[in-house]
Write a protein that holds these residues in place. Structure first.
Motif, PDB file in Angstrom:
ATOM      1  N   ASP A 133      80.722   0.733  -5.641  1.00  0.00           N
ATOM      2  CA  ASP A 133      80.824   1.981  -4.897  1.00  0.00           C
ATOM      3  C   ASP A 133      80.992   1.600  -3.428  1.00  0.00           C
ATOM      4  O   ASP A 133      80.110   0.952  -2.865  1.00  0.00           O
ATOM      5  N   VAL A 134      82.104   1.993  -2.832  1.00  0.00           N
ATOM      6  CA  VAL A 134      82.415   1.612  -1.455  1.00  0.00           C
ATOM      7  C   VAL A 134      82.672   2.872  -0.632  1.00  0.00           C
ATOM      8  O   VAL A 134      83.458   3.723  -1.033  1.00  0.00           O
ATOM      9  N   THR A 135      81.981   2.947   0.499  1.00  0.00           N
ATOM     10  CA  THR A 135      82.153   4.058   1.424  1.00  0.00           C
ATOM     11  C   THR A 135      82.952   3.567   2.625  1.00  0.00           C
ATOM     12  O   THR A 135      82.571   2.594   3.270  1.00  0.00           O
ATOM     13  N   LEU A 136      84.072   4.236   2.894  1.00  0.00           N
ATOM     14  CA  LEU A 136      84.961   3.891   4.004  1.00  0.00           C
ATOM     15  C   LEU A 136      85.013   5.021   5.017  1.00  0.00           C
ATOM     16  O   LEU A 136      84.881   6.192   4.658  1.00  0.00           O
ATOM     17  N   LEU A 153      78.494 -16.041 -10.250  1.00  0.00           N
ATOM     18  CA  LEU A 153      78.892 -15.555  -8.932  1.00  0.00           C
ATOM     19  C   LEU A 153      77.732 -14.773  -8.320  1.00  0.00           C
ATOM     20  O   LEU A 153      77.192 -13.867  -8.944  1.00  0.00           O
ATOM     21  N   ARG A 154      77.336 -15.130  -7.107  1.00  0.00           N
ATOM     22  CA  ARG A 154      76.175 -14.505  -6.475  1.00  0.00           C
ATOM     23  C   ARG A 154      76.537 -13.561  -5.335  1.00  0.00           C
ATOM     24  O   ARG A 154      75.708 -12.778  -4.889  1.00  0.00           O
ATOM     25  N   GLU A 155      77.769 -13.665  -4.839  1.00  0.00           N
ATOM     26  CA  GLU A 155      78.192 -12.735  -3.795  1.00  0.00           C
ATOM     27  C   GLU A 155      79.692 -12.540  -3.841  1.00  0.00           C
ATOM     28  O   GLU A 155      80.432 -13.395  -4.326  1.00  0.00           O
ATOM     29  N   VAL A 156      80.112 -11.387  -3.358  1.00  0.00           N
ATOM     30  CA  VAL A 156      81.530 -11.044  -3.269  1.00  0.00           C
ATOM     31  C   VAL A 156      81.789 -10.513  -1.869  1.00  0.00           C
ATOM     32  O   VAL A 156      80.863 -10.205  -1.116  1.00  0.00           O
ATOM     33  N   GLN A 157      83.059 -10.411  -1.550  1.00  0.00           N
ATOM     34  CA  GLN A 157      83.457  -9.791  -0.294  1.00  0.00           C
ATOM     35  C   GLN A 157      84.257  -8.538  -0.617  1.00  0.00           C
ATOM     36  O   GLN A 157      85.020  -8.511  -1.586  1.00  0.00           O
ATOM     37  N   ILE A 158      84.074  -7.523   0.202  1.00  0.00           N
ATOM     38  CA  ILE A 158      84.825  -6.276   0.076  1.00  0.00           C
ATOM     39  C   ILE A 158      85.685  -6.158   1.335  1.00  0.00           C
ATOM     40  O   ILE A 158      85.191  -6.325   2.452  1.00  0.00           O
ATOM     41  N   ALA A 180      78.548  -0.595   0.816  1.00  0.00           N
ATOM     42  CA  ALA A 180      79.081  -1.131  -0.441  1.00  0.00           C
ATOM     43  C   ALA A 180      77.913  -1.463  -1.353  1.00  0.00           C
ATOM     44  O   ALA A 180      76.919  -2.043  -0.909  1.00  0.00           O
ATOM     45  N   GLU A 181      78.032  -1.082  -2.604  1.00  0.00           N
ATOM     46  CA  GLU A 181      77.009  -1.351  -3.597  1.00  0.00           C
ATOM     47  C   GLU A 181      77.666  -1.849  -4.876  1.00  0.00           C
ATOM     48  O   GLU A 181      78.793  -1.456  -5.184  1.00  0.00           O
ATOM     49  N   ALA A 182      76.936  -2.687  -5.600  1.00  0.00           N
ATOM     50  CA  ALA A 182      77.412  -3.176  -6.887  1.00  0.00           C
ATOM     51  C   ALA A 182      76.270  -3.102  -7.887  1.00  0.00           C
ATOM     52  O   ALA A 182      75.114  -3.359  -7.543  1.00  0.00           O
ATOM     53  N   ALA A 183      76.589  -2.750  -9.119  1.00  0.00           N
ATOM     54  CA  ALA A 183      75.596  -2.680 -10.184  1.00  0.00           C
ATOM     55  C   ALA A 183      76.263  -3.030 -11.504  1.00  0.00           C
ATOM     56  O   ALA A 183      77.436  -2.695 -11.717  1.00  0.00           O
ATOM     57  N   ARG A 184      75.521  -3.688 -12.368  1.00  0.00           N
ATOM     58  CA  ARG A 184      76.046  -3.961 -13.709  1.00  0.00           C
ATOM     59  C   ARG A 184      76.307  -2.634 -14.408  1.00  0.00           C
ATOM     60  O   ARG A 184      75.533  -1.690 -14.289  1.00  0.00           O
ATOM     61  N   SER A 185      77.413  -2.607 -15.129  1.00  0.00           N
ATOM     62  CA  SER A 185      77.792  -1.397 -15.859  1.00  0.00           C
ATOM     63  C   SER A 185      78.500  -1.835 -17.133  1.00  0.00           C
ATOM     64  O   SER A 185      79.631  -2.328 -17.074  1.00  0.00           O
ATOM     65  N   LYS A 233      90.036  15.223   6.042  1.00  0.00           N
ATOM     66  CA  LYS A 233      88.858  16.070   6.282  1.00  0.00           C
ATOM     67  C   LYS A 233      87.624  15.602   5.515  1.00  0.00           C
ATOM     68  O   LYS A 233      86.627  16.307   5.474  1.00  0.00           O
ATOM     69  N   GLU A 234      87.694  14.442   4.911  1.00  0.00           N
ATOM     70  CA  GLU A 234      86.569  13.903   4.146  1.00  0.00           C
ATOM     71  C   GLU A 234      86.247  12.513   4.682  1.00  0.00           C
ATOM     72  O   GLU A 234      86.756  11.502   4.184  1.00  0.00           O
ATOM     73  N   GLN A 235      85.449  12.452   5.718  1.00  0.00           N
ATOM     74  CA  GLN A 235      85.119  11.181   6.369  1.00  0.00           C
ATOM     75  C   GLN A 235      83.624  11.109   6.631  1.00  0.00           C
ATOM     76  O   GLN A 235      83.057  12.073   7.134  1.00  0.00           O
ATOM     77  N   PRO A 236      82.972  10.020   6.354  1.00  0.00           N
ATOM     78  CA  PRO A 236      83.462   8.938   5.498  1.00  0.00           C
ATOM     79  C   PRO A 236      83.539   9.411   4.044  1.00  0.00           C
ATOM     80  O   PRO A 236      83.041  10.477   3.705  1.00  0.00           O
ATOM     81  N   PHE A 237      84.156   8.604   3.190  1.00  0.00           N
ATOM     82  CA  PHE A 237      84.287   8.968   1.785  1.00  0.00           C
ATOM     83  C   PHE A 237      83.971   7.755   0.911  1.00  0.00           C
ATOM     84  O   PHE A 237      84.131   6.617   1.332  1.00  0.00           O
ATOM     85  N   THR A 238      83.490   8.020  -0.293  1.00  0.00           N
ATOM     86  CA  THR A 238      83.103   6.966  -1.230  1.00  0.00           C
ATOM     87  C   THR A 238      83.976   7.031  -2.468  1.00  0.00           C
ATOM     88  O   THR A 238      84.204   8.122  -3.010  1.00  0.00           O
ATOM     89  N   ARG A 239      84.450   5.869  -2.881  1.00  0.00           N
ATOM     90  CA  ARG A 239      85.203   5.770  -4.132  1.00  0.00           C
ATOM     91  C   ARG A 239      84.645   4.590  -4.922  1.00  0.00           C
ATOM     92  O   ARG A 239      84.155   3.617  -4.356  1.00  0.00           O
TER      93      ARG A 239
END
Length: 122
Positions: free
Chosen positions: A40-43, A95-100, A28-33, A78-84
């Protein structure tokens, strides 16, 4: 107590509902946008088709308040792992941290959330 033969034990196992693993957050990644944040989370999940698949993930505050949800609309057999990704997520100031946390269509919200530390600069 009556003794169950081996064939009965096997039959009972086959009749019990099978539970697959829940979705796993691999990364899991986070960036200002712009004005908000992009996640961006990969499962990974043993998606078997429309009957059982990873169907979402969410961004939570440390106390469990939902900030955003990313719905996954189809299986990724057929797409493992995948990122969305999910963009334009507004976070409370300071806020300094979040949970996914991830969800699947059969077991719901399962597994331990992943804590993601946010860098001040994004």
């Amino acid at each position: 107590m009556k003794h169950l033969g081996l064939s009965c034990v096997i039959l009972l196992c086959l009749m019990s509902p099978a539970r697959a693993e829940g979705p796993v957050i691999e990364r899991a990644e986070a960036a200002r946008s712009g004005m908000g944040w992009r996640f961006d989370v990969t499962l990974s999940h043993p998606d078997s088709g429309w009957d059982h698949f990873a169907d979402g993930w969410e961004v939570l505050t440390p106390d469990g308040t939902r900030l955003a949800i990313r719905v996954l609309h189809h299986p990724h057999v057929k797409e493992q792992p995948f990122t969305r990704s999910l963009s334009n997520v507004m976070l409370p100031d300071g806020l300094r941290e979040v949970q996914i946390r991830a969800r699947c269509s059969v077991d719901g919200w399962v597994g331990k959330p992943v804590t993601l530390t946010l860098s001040p600069g994004g």
